[in-house]
Motif scaffolding. Structure first.
Motif, short mmCIF file in Angstrom:
data_model
loop_
_atom_site.label_atom_id
_atom_site.label_comp_id
_atom_site.label_asym_id
_atom_site.label_seq_id
_atom_site.Cartn_x
_atom_site.Cartn_y
_atom_site.Cartn_z
N GLU A 102 18.61 -24.39 -31.27
CA GLU A 102 19.25 -24.52 -29.97
C GLU A 102 18.76 -23.50 -28.95
N TYR A 103 18.49 -22.30 -29.40
CA TYR A 103 18.12 -21.24 -28.46
C TYR A 103 16.65 -20.87 -28.67
N GLU A 184 30.60 -21.59 -27.43
CA GLU A 184 29.52 -21.87 -28.37
C GLU A 184 30.02 -21.95 -29.81
#
Length: 280
Positions: A102-103, A184
């Motif tokens: 995701e990052y 998150e």
């Protein structure tokens, strides 16, 4: 058209025959162990393929295992190590996979290659270094040492499998949750994890079996009487000159039950995870 259908039918039939043969080949040793665990010693050697009868049926192996050994202690140790390691692997593996998929940050690709390298290199190559580390930390003959080793062993594969599945989740779903003000952590635990349950089940099965069946690290790191696992405890019935086959087969039968139960419990999710991974 008929020839095309006939060829497809023959291909499907051949596939089923191959799969059935592989199933029989894989289950035959397990069935042989279970069948002979309920037979007397003489009947095991006279005809190991025969089913127990009223004359050959015997529970002496189970009686010896439960009365003459600390099998319940060994079983509890294996259960504790396996469940704890499994929970930590799934939790940390899913969190790391979420971060890598995701990052995007500097060094993320190098970190991914590092985890991939952990799959290619067997952890047993570092046995000497691991033993020295556990001695320096005073963790020899503790279940903690086994848990740490198994978590390190299982994380690379878990991260690679889970990250692959997480990359297939639509970005719109995550962005919609963020627009609604969802944090998150909630996105990870309430949105992502439910969607990757097949992958989690696949990782759980593939991770549990090597941990439960391992003999190498329990023999090196936890050989004490109070920390032995099932696979190590069975060895006491195997001697240099005499082997108590009734007790060995009975203990193996009891030891294989958790693996079979877990497979039955996760079989549907496991098949979904494997087929989804194949399609992707």
């Amino acid at each position: 058209m008929s020839q095309h259908k006939a060829s497809r039918f023959l291909g499907a039939g051949l596939t089923q025959v191959i799969l059935a043969g592989y199933t029989i080949l894989a289950l035959f040793p397990i069935a042989l162990i279970i069948i002979n665990s309920f037979k007397s010693r003489g009947a095991i050697f006279d005809n190991p393929l025969a089913l127990p009868t009223s004359e050959t049926f015997s529970l002496i192996g189970f009686q010896k295992v439960l009365k003459e050994s600390h099998f319940t202690l060994y079983f509890g140790n294996s259960l504790t190590v396996t469940i704890t390691s499994l929970v930590l692997i799934l939790l940390f593996g899913a969190m790391a996979a979420w971060a890598l998929s995701e990052y995007k940050f500097k060094g993320s690709r190098i970190l991914t290659l590092f985890f991939a390298f952990g799959i290619m290199v067997p952890i047993r190559l570092g046995t000497v270094s691991i033993l020295k580390l556990m001695v320096s930390l005073s963790l020899v003959n503790t279940l903690t040492a086994l848990i740490l080793v198994y978590v390190a062993q299982g994380l690379p594969l878990a991260i690679m499998i889970l990250s692959e599945f997480m990359q297939q989740i639509p970005k719109e779903l995550k962005e919609a949750a963020r627009c609604d003000g969802v944090g998150e952590f909630k996105i990870f635990f309430q949105v992502i994890l439910p969607l990757i349950r097949p992958a989690v089940a696949t990782v759980a099965v593939f991770t549990m079996v090597p941990i439960w069946n391992d003999l190498w690290f329990p023999l090196i790191l936890a050989p004490g009487d109070s920390t032995q696992t099932v696979t190590l405890g069975v060895q006491q019935f195997i001697g240099q000159y005499v082997t108590n086959w009734n007790a060995v087969l009975a203990s193996l039968t009891l030891a294989v039950l958790p693996v079979l139960v877990m497979y039955v419990f996760f079989s549907r999710q496991l098949i979904r995870g494997i087929t989804a991974g194949a399609v992707k």
